[in-house]
Design a protein around this motif. Structure first.
Motif, PDB file in Angstrom:
ATOM      1  N   GLY A   1      29.296  52.610  36.791  1.00  0.00           N
ATOM      2  CA  GLY A   1      29.047  51.564  37.985  1.00  0.00           C
ATOM      3  C   GLY A   1      30.475  50.726  38.100  1.00  0.00           C
ATOM      4  N   LEU A   2      30.909  50.489  37.044  1.00  0.00           N
ATOM      5  CA  LEU A   2      32.251  49.557  37.195  1.00  0.00           C
ATOM      6  C   LEU A   2      33.423  50.575  37.666  1.00  0.00           C
ATOM      7  N   GLU A   3      33.547  51.713  37.244  1.00  0.00           N
ATOM      8  CA  GLU A   3      34.595  52.557  37.732  1.00  0.00           C
ATOM      9  C   GLU A   3      34.416  52.822  39.024  1.00  0.00           C
ATOM     10  N   ALA A   4      33.121  52.867  39.519  1.00  0.00           N
ATOM     11  CA  ALA A   4      32.817  53.249  40.976  1.00  0.00           C
ATOM     12  C   ALA A   4      33.341  52.142  41.806  1.00  0.00           C
ATOM     13  N   ALA A   5      32.680  51.081  41.476  1.00  0.00           N
ATOM     14  CA  ALA A   5      32.953  49.754  42.329  1.00  0.00           C
ATOM     15  C   ALA A   5      34.523  49.444  42.310  1.00  0.00           C
ATOM     16  N   ARG A   6      35.254  49.606  41.222  1.00  0.00           N
ATOM     17  CA  ARG A   6      36.605  49.393  41.340  1.00  0.00           C
ATOM     18  C   ARG A   6      37.323  50.259  42.279  1.00  0.00           C
TER      19      ARG A   6
ATOM     20  N   ILE B   1      37.050  41.460  37.022  1.00  0.00           N
ATOM     21  CA  ILE B   1      36.769  42.332  38.134  1.00  0.00           C
ATOM     22  C   ILE B   1      36.628  41.590  39.559  1.00  0.00           C
ATOM     23  N   ALA B   2      36.376  40.342  39.264  1.00  0.00           N
ATOM     24  CA  ALA B   2      36.133  39.305  40.325  1.00  0.00           C
ATOM     25  C   ALA B   2      37.556  39.100  41.059  1.00  0.00           C
ATOM     26  N   GLY B   3      38.481  39.143  40.065  1.00  0.00           N
ATOM     27  CA  GLY B   3      40.030  39.059  40.633  1.00  0.00           C
ATOM     28  C   GLY B   3      40.389  40.224  41.430  1.00  0.00           C
ATOM     29  N   LEU B   4      39.783  41.308  41.140  1.00  0.00           N
ATOM     30  CA  LEU B   4      40.109  42.665  41.767  1.00  0.00           C
ATOM     31  C   LEU B   4      39.126  43.152  42.966  1.00  0.00           C
ATOM     32  N   GLY B   5      38.606  42.077  43.362  1.00  0.00           N
ATOM     33  CA  GLY B   5      37.812  42.240  44.787  1.00  0.00           C
ATOM     34  C   GLY B   5      36.373  42.631  44.540  1.00  0.00           C
ATOM     35  N   VAL B   6      35.777  42.763  43.305  1.00  0.00           N
ATOM     36  CA  VAL B   6      34.476  43.161  42.970  1.00  0.00           C
ATOM     37  C   VAL B   6      33.613  41.915  42.611  1.00  0.00           C
ATOM     38  N   GLY B   7      32.574  41.715  43.277  1.00  0.00           N
ATOM     39  CA  GLY B   7      31.561  40.744  43.122  1.00  0.00           C
ATOM     40  C   GLY B   7      30.596  41.377  42.312  1.00  0.00           C
ATOM     41  N   THR B   8      29.800  40.298  41.277  1.00  0.00           N
ATOM     42  CA  THR B   8      28.674  40.806  40.476  1.00  0.00           C
ATOM     43  C   THR B   8      27.442  39.802  40.509  1.00  0.00           C
ATOM     44  N   LEU B   9      26.212  40.379  40.244  1.00  0.00           N
ATOM     45  CA  LEU B   9      25.403  39.613  40.223  1.00  0.00           C
ATOM     46  C   LEU B   9      24.353  40.240  38.821  1.00  0.00           C
TER      47      LEU B   9
ATOM     48  N   ALA C   1      39.498  52.022  34.869  1.00  0.00           N
ATOM     49  CA  ALA C   1      39.304  51.240  36.181  1.00  0.00           C
ATOM     50  C   ALA C   1      40.750  50.500  36.307  1.00  0.00           C
ATOM     51  N   ALA C   2      41.473  51.049  37.632  1.00  0.00           N
ATOM     52  CA  ALA C   2      42.853  50.147  37.813  1.00  0.00           C
ATOM     53  C   ALA C   2      42.653  48.608  37.533  1.00  0.00           C
ATOM     54  N   GLY C   3      43.789  48.305  36.921  1.00  0.00           N
ATOM     55  CA  GLY C   3      43.608  46.461  36.585  1.00  0.00           C
ATOM     56  C   GLY C   3      42.845  46.096  35.517  1.00  0.00           C
ATOM     57  N   ILE C   4      42.214  47.033  34.715  1.00  0.00           N
ATOM     58  CA  ILE C   4      41.218  46.667  33.658  1.00  0.00           C
ATOM     59  C   ILE C   4      41.764  47.412  32.447  1.00  0.00           C
ATOM     60  N   GLU C   5      41.964  46.789  31.354  1.00  0.00           N
ATOM     61  CA  GLU C   5      42.131  47.467  30.013  1.00  0.00           C
ATOM     62  C   GLU C   5      41.017  47.140  29.154  1.00  0.00           C
ATOM     63  N   LEU C   6      40.543  48.218  28.738  1.00  0.00           N
ATOM     64  CA  LEU C   6      39.203  47.922  27.749  1.00  0.00           C
ATOM     65  C   LEU C   6      38.936  48.960  26.812  1.00  0.00           C
ATOM     66  N   ALA C   7      38.918  48.658  25.780  1.00  0.00           N
ATOM     67  CA  ALA C   7      38.451  49.486  24.656  1.00  0.00           C
ATOM     68  C   ALA C   7      37.350  48.780  23.641  1.00  0.00           C
ATOM     69  N   ALA C   8      36.202  49.701  23.242  1.00  0.00           N
ATOM     70  CA  ALA C   8      35.415  48.850  22.391  1.00  0.00           C
ATOM     71  C   ALA C   8      34.806  50.337  21.612  1.00  0.00           C
TER      72      ALA C   8
ATOM     73  N   ASP D   1      40.720  34.324  25.716  1.00  0.00           N
ATOM     74  CA  ASP D   1      41.750  33.470  26.899  1.00  0.00           C
ATOM     75  C   ASP D   1      41.133  34.154  28.218  1.00  0.00           C
ATOM     76  N   PRO D   2      40.019  33.378  28.755  1.00  0.00           N
ATOM     77  CA  PRO D   2      39.370  33.665  29.970  1.00  0.00           C
ATOM     78  C   PRO D   2      40.338  33.812  31.109  1.00  0.00           C
ATOM     79  N   THR D   3      41.156  32.713  31.165  1.00  0.00           N
ATOM     80  CA  THR D   3      42.027  32.611  32.390  1.00  0.00           C
ATOM     81  C   THR D   3      42.862  33.847  32.335  1.00  0.00           C
ATOM     82  N   ARG D   4      43.137  34.573  31.362  1.00  0.00           N
ATOM     83  CA  ARG D   4      44.253  35.634  31.511  1.00  0.00           C
ATOM     84  C   ARG D   4      43.547  36.985  31.383  1.00  0.00           C
ATOM     85  N   GLY D   5      42.176  37.039  31.383  1.00  0.00           N
ATOM     86  CA  GLY D   5      41.393  38.056  31.325  1.00  0.00           C
ATOM     87  C   GLY D   5      41.482  38.662  29.705  1.00  0.00           C
ATOM     88  N   THR D   6      41.390  37.843  28.903  1.00  0.00           N
ATOM     89  CA  THR D   6      41.820  38.723  27.592  1.00  0.00           C
ATOM     90  C   THR D   6      40.599  38.329  26.549  1.00  0.00           C
ATOM     91  N   TYR D   7      40.239  39.205  25.832  1.00  0.00           N
ATOM     92  CA  TYR D   7      39.149  38.943  24.879  1.00  0.00           C
ATOM     93  C   TYR D   7      39.315  40.170  23.689  1.00  0.00           C
TER      94      TYR D   7
END
Length: 477
Positions: free
Chosen positions: A159-164, A199-207, A325-332, A350-356
Motif C-alpha cells: 500500500g505504501l509503495e503504491a501510494a508513493r 510519507i506526509a512530507g512526500l505528499g501522502v496523507g494517512t488515516l 519507495a522513493a524517498g524512504i529508507e526502511l529495513a526491518a 529523531d522524528p524531525t529527521r525521519g530517523t528511527y
C-alpha cells in the motif's frame, strides 16, 4: 523414474516461486519432463518491482524474470494463461480449463496468494483496483491518467509503495489503514509514527485506526470512500492493498491438509501425499506462511534438490523486510516489538529527521531490528541476524556506521567473502568477487551470473559498492 522414462513434474503456478523452481530444476537436470501452468498470460515477472511501474521507473518488460524464449530453449512445456481446475491424486493427473488432462509423477503447488477484497458496497465500481498483478498495475496507471485524488486502502508494504508511486504522479493520495500505525506487522508504534511523518512530507496523507465501510459511486464510477466514523474521502481512484490470502482451493478440493496454507514437511511435501509438494505463499511450514520473495526462492532451491534426488531439508526462513519507495529508507527484521524482560533494547529516534533505529537483543544475539531513515548498518544487522552471531560489546555500532569495530557490512573493504550480500538469492561477496575476476564489471553482468539484485533490489547499492571497490583496487595495483 518409471522404467527409465523421464520423471514428469507438473508445477501449478508460474509466479515468483513456480518460475524459480523451473529454472532451478533445469540447472540440475535436463531430462525431466516439466510442465508449468500459469493463470496469468504474462511471462514470469518480479512482483516485488510492480511499484516501480507505478513510479514510471519500469515497464512490464523490464521486470520479467526470464527471456521470452527461455522455456522453448530449455524444453519446458509452459502453458501461460491456463488455469488448473482440479487434481485427481489417485490417477495422478491435473485438469485445466481448456479441457486438457496432464499426468504427473510429482506435483508442485505454487499457486501464491490472492488479494483480499473486503465485501463492502461499491468496491465493484470502475476505478476500484486491487493491486497484485501487472494487469492491476496497468489498470491503476490508466485510471491515474485522469484521476485527481486517490485513496489507498492498506498501510502495509504494498500500500505504501503504491501510494508513493501515485503521489509521484501528482495525485492527492490518502492511505487508510485499519491498524493503529503503519506497517504494523513489521514496525512498532513509534517507528510507525515516524514513518507516517516521513510519507506526509512526500505528499501522502494517512488515516490510521480507520476502517472502510463503503465506496461511493456515480454512474458505476467510484467518487469516494466512506469510513466508519462517517468521514467521506473524495477519490477518483481507489487502490486495494488490504493484504493477501493463500490460494488453496485446489489443495482443499483434492483432500490435502490446509490450514492457512498447504501444510508441508521439511521436504516441502504435503503431509498427506508424498507425491505432492507446495512452495511459496501457498505453503505452510511449521506453522509459518511466508509472504516475501527470499523464502519462496529458498524453498524453490531446496525442492529442486529434493526432486533431483538430493537430501536437502527446509528449516524455515528468517525474514528481512525492505520498503521500496522513493524517498524512504526502511529495513526491518525479526522481533520488532518492545521485547520481554530478558530482551535488551537499544533505540534512537529523531522524528524531525525521519530517523528511527532499534535493535532487540536476547542472549547476546540479535533477534530483531528496525532501521528507518538511515540504513547504513542494514548489511551488518542482516548478517548478524541471519547467522545468529555474537554481537560487539559496543551496541551503538549496530545503529551508527563507524562508531565501533562493528563497521557496517555495506563497506566493501570490510565485508568478508562469506558474507551474504543478496539475501533473496543467497549471493555472497565471494561470488561477486569471482564474477568480477571473471570479467563481470557491471551490476547487470553480475546479476546475469548470480541473480543478485533481481529480487527485492535492496542489495543493488552494496553490489555496486563492491564492484567499484574492486575496480579501485585494480587501479591501485
Amino acid at each position: 523414474m518409471r522404467g527409465g522414462a523421464p520423471v514428469r513434474i507438473v508445477i501449478v503456478g508460474n509466479g515468483m516461486a513456480g518460475s524459480r523452481l523451473v529454472s532451478e530444476l533445469r540447472a540440475r537436470d535436463r531430462n525431466q519432463r516439466i510442465t508449468v501452468f500459469g493463470a496469468e498470460a504474462w511471462q514470469p515477472y518480479n512482483r516485488v518491482l510492480l511499484s516501480s511501474m507505478l513510479t514510471g521507473a519500469a515497464r512490464a518488460g523490464d521486470i520479467r524474470l526470464i527471456d521470452p524464449g527461455w522455456y522453448t530453449a530449455n524444453d519446458v512445456d509452459a502453458r501461460l494463461g491456463a488455469e488448473v481446475t482440479g487434481i485427481d491424486r489417485e490417477r495422478k493427473v491435473v485438469f485445466s480449463a481448456d479441457g486438457d488432462v496432464t499426468p504427473y509423477d510429482r506435483l508442485v503447488l505454487a499457486t501464491g496468494s490472492a488479494p483480499v477484497v473486503p465485501p463492502l458496497p461499491g468496491l465493484d465500481a470502475d476505478g476500484v483496483v486491487a493491486f497484485r498483478t501487472i494487469d492491476d498495475c496497468q489498470a491503476i496507471l490508466r485510471h491515474a491518467e485522469t484521476a485527481r485524488s486517490a485513496v489507498v486502502v492498506g498501510g502495509g508494504l504494498l500500500g505504501l509503495e503504491a501510494a508513493r508511486g501515485l503521489a509521484g504522479r501528482g495525485l492527492r493520495v490518502t492511505v487508510v489503514h485499519v491498524a493503529g500505525h503503519l506497517m504494523d506487522r513489521q514496525l512498532d508504534a513509534e517507528a510507525g509514527d515516524v514513518l507516517q511523518r516521513t510519507i506526509a512530507g512526500l505528499g501522502v496523507g494517512t488515516l490510521v485506526g480507520a476502517r472502510l465501510t463503503a465506496a461511493h459511486t456515480e454512474h458505476g464510477r467510484v467518487t469516494g470512500v466512506e469510513l466508519d466514523d462517517g468521514t467521506v474521502l473524495p477519490a477518483d481512484l481507489v487502490v486495494l492493498a488490504c493484504g493477501v490470502r493463500p490460494v488453496t482451493g485446489l489443495a482443499r478440493a483434492a483432500g490435502l491438509t490446509v490450514d492457512r496454507g498447504v501444510v508441508v514437511d521439511d521436504r516441502l511435501r504435503s503431509v498427506d501425499d508424498p507425491f505432492v509438494h507446495a512452495i511459496g505463499e501457498c505453503a505452510q511450514h511449521q506453522g509459518n506462511v511466508y509472504g516475501l520473495v527470499a523464502p519462496a526462492w529458498e524453498q524453490a532451491a531446496i525442492l529442486a534438490d529434493v526432486l533431483t534426488g538430493g537430501d536437502a531439508r527446509y528449516t524455515g526462513s528468517r525474514l528481512v523486510t525492505r520498503l521500496k519507495a522513493a524517498g524512504i529508507e526502511l529495513a526491518a527484521m525479526g522481533e520488532t516489538g518492545l521485547g520481554d524482560d530478558e530482551a535488551e533494547v537499544v533505540r534512537f529516534t529523531d522524528p524531525t529527521r525521519g530517523t528511527y533505529k532499534k535493535v532487540v537483543i536476547r542472549g547476546d544475539r540479535l533477534v530483531g531490528a528496525i532501521l528507518l531513515g538511515e540504513t547504513g548498518t542494514a548489511g551488518l544487522l542482516t548478517q548478524l541476524y541471519d547467522r545468529v552471531a555474537p554481537l560487539p560489546a559496543d551496541r551503538l555500532g549496530l545503529l551508527f556506521p563507524g562508531l565501533s569495530a562493528a563497521t557496517p557490512a555495506d563497506t566493501p573493504v570490510r565485508i568478508p567473502d562469506a558474507a551474504t550480500v543478496c539475501d533473496c538469492n543467497n549471493v555472497t561477496k565471494g561470488r561477486i568477487r569471482a564474477c568480477w575476476e571473471a570479467g563481470a564489471r557491471e551490476v547487470s553482468a553480475v546479476a546475469a551470473q548470480t541473480r543478485a539484485t533481481t529480487g527485492c533490489g535492496g542489495c543493488r547499492d552494496a553490489v555496486e559498492g563492491i564492484l567499484g571497490w574492486l575496480d579501485a583496487q585494480e587501479t591501485v595495483r
